[in-house]
Scaffold this active site. Sequence first.
Site, mmCIF file in Angstrom:
data_model
loop_
_atom_site.group_PDB
_atom_site.id
_atom_site.type_symbol
_atom_site.label_atom_id
_atom_site.label_comp_id
_atom_site.label_asym_id
_atom_site.label_seq_id
_atom_site.Cartn_x
_atom_site.Cartn_y
_atom_site.Cartn_z
ATOM 1 N N ASP A 164 0.513 -1.219 -0.389
ATOM 2 C CA ASP A 164 0.049 0.159 0.241
ATOM 3 C C ASP A 164 1.253 1.597 -0.006
ATOM 4 O O ASP A 164 0.102 2.677 0.032
ATOM 5 C CB ASP A 164 -0.410 0.329 1.725
ATOM 6 C CG ASP A 164 -2.479 -0.487 0.726
ATOM 7 O OD1 ASP A 164 -2.765 -0.806 -0.045
ATOM 8 O OD2 ASP A 164 -3.457 0.108 1.493
ATOM 9 N N ASP A 389 -10.117 -7.167 10.562
ATOM 10 C CA ASP A 389 -9.980 -7.857 11.162
ATOM 11 C C ASP A 389 -10.804 -8.416 11.828
ATOM 12 O O ASP A 389 -12.062 -9.640 11.741
ATOM 13 C CB ASP A 389 -8.388 -8.169 11.694
ATOM 14 C CG ASP A 389 -7.818 -7.747 12.740
ATOM 15 O OD1 ASP A 389 -8.560 -6.913 12.858
ATOM 16 O OD2 ASP A 389 -6.787 -7.634 12.910
#
Length: 682
Positions: A164, A389
């Site tokens: 990223d 998550d």
Amino acid sequence: MQNVGERSDHRPVVQSTDMEEYATAKQPPLLHTLTPSRLTLANRAFALVYTCAILAVLCRHAAAALGSATYLSLVTSATFFIADLVLGFLWFSAQSFRFRPVHRRAFPENLEKVVKRRDFPALDIFICTADPYKEPPMTVVNTALSVMAYDYPPEKISVYVSDDGGSQLTLFAFMEAARFASHWIPFCRKKEIVERCPEAFFGSNNSQSSETEQIKVLLEAREDRDITGQSMPNLVYVSREKSKMSSHHFKAGALNALIMLCFFCDPKIKPNLGYVQFPQHFHGIDKHDIYANQFKRFEINATGLDGLVGPDYSGSGCFFCRRVFFGGPLSFVGPEIPELKPDHMVDKPIKAQPIMALGHHVASCKYEEQTNCNWGAKLGFRYGSLVEDYYTSFRLHCEGWKSAYCNPNRPVFIGDAPITLVDALNQTKRWDVGLLEVSISKYNPLTFGVKSMGLLTGLCYTYYAFLPILSIPITIYAFLPQFTLLNGISIFPEVSNKWFIVYVFLFMGAYGQDCLDFMLAEETFQKWWSDQRMWMLRGVTTHLFGSIEFASKHLGIATQGFSITSKVEDNEQRKRYDQGTFEFGVHSPMFVSLAVVAIINFTAFFGGSIKVFLTGTGNANQLFVQMFIAGFVVVNCWPVYDAMVLRTDKGRIPAKTTIISICLSLTFYVVASFMLNHPLLS
């Protein structure tokens, strides 16, 4: 850096049915067993008794507030009612983890007796990185090489590296890694190496040979083949297009881009099993784990969730069934591109032009916005929280998916943990912001979660979502008993009072149960002490500042933004950490709040002791609980005193932080004393 879907051992763990299904001799070899904990009944009985004690104390606070003769008594009783209500709520929610804990055992040695090696499912392995300065490319490269060297059919492995940060340095590192892999993989195969991370292997005491020395050098290799001519796993580098006009979604967005690029699925997993979660271990943690980096409590809680619907996804060390990202088990949500369906199999080389074109298309910044498939809402990893998550597993469980927790004796995933206190606290603060985002959303675990998953599982997720509000009771107990002690005001039952026994039971019961859990998990008392100390420290640092940052964000006030935990180490910092010394070193508002708590409790404990034992102006029978609380905090704050006064190394608390803390402590004491002794409050 995070590894999602890495291999665990020589073979993948296959979810099987419960042990009872293997009762007859005609069944295939056993692959997996599930055994309930022997403490289940004891946990439930203790929870019942402890809940009654909590309710009794809350009733006492309420009665005292309603019958208060003074404004001071009213405020004190109401404040402790709020503090104990929050503590009781979180404790009660946490008991859901203890309602039916289970332990699994896998038998990978039986796997090839049930499934032929050529029929092993395809594995897509995701490795995420974002900052080459905080996450050194060589660390990420070592992770990729270790998973490419799995004892697994290489044609069934694809490794996707999501950068990223779009770093050219990281890209170059992986270009070199691809060349090195053509030598490393056959070397591991030939030598039957178990530890297949190059950094760990060459850093160990393995026997040296000319071949071992040669393998350290990156050499040129033939495309898609290793030096023995065998096929190699796919290694794909992905850096998403960035645009200020499009939402980035941080890591969750990166993971979705990777899912869109995956073309293999596991057809052998049972229909409602979405993923298998492994615990993550960390190398280089000091022997007492002073920052509680292992987060042992989350590992213990995972066995409790496993007895309900399965553990939550912890951000790493997880095997996902590709189907799980496309709607619930009974409600498939298909993507708009047929090639992205979970059962689609690729019949072209990964470097074929149509495949590369599709990869570029789905990784573009506007792809998700131009589709009607609700990526991040109904498909893929879920958007809406910094803890993607936790949030993703919560939503998957709400949709009807189940998961399994596998904790083999040999560590499966080994990562890097922060070695400085500021990095450890910033990491937790980021999680706190994300958890609060979930708690106020329409998918609140206490409402939506309980309705979708049932009471017990909903309460488990509720405990995590509301964990940041621990800052309320911990901050109250860090200041109010101490200020009243310094002013000679008793606010707790006397030692001779029957309510004193209730308070002793609540304290000893909670701490005793927590310590027992650690001992049964084969941890040391010193590690448990470090964990409970960090529990207290986080209450006045990460939970407090995470809540403030969350509130500021929703009020439109600029905040710090997303922060990556540094994986870069300083030699001196590493030396101090290995010695069990807290690393401060820099100024931080969180250190100020921590130092203020340490100073006020130190002053209260010794000031109260002088009143009771020297001047005789204090009554030990009446002030004992307040002195105990202050003394307990003082013992836990020893690393703070050491860093403020005794140490001279670079890891000590900066003088600026100490001066500000002393000034604030004095100000708080003057203001509190004025209010406590004001005639209107008497």
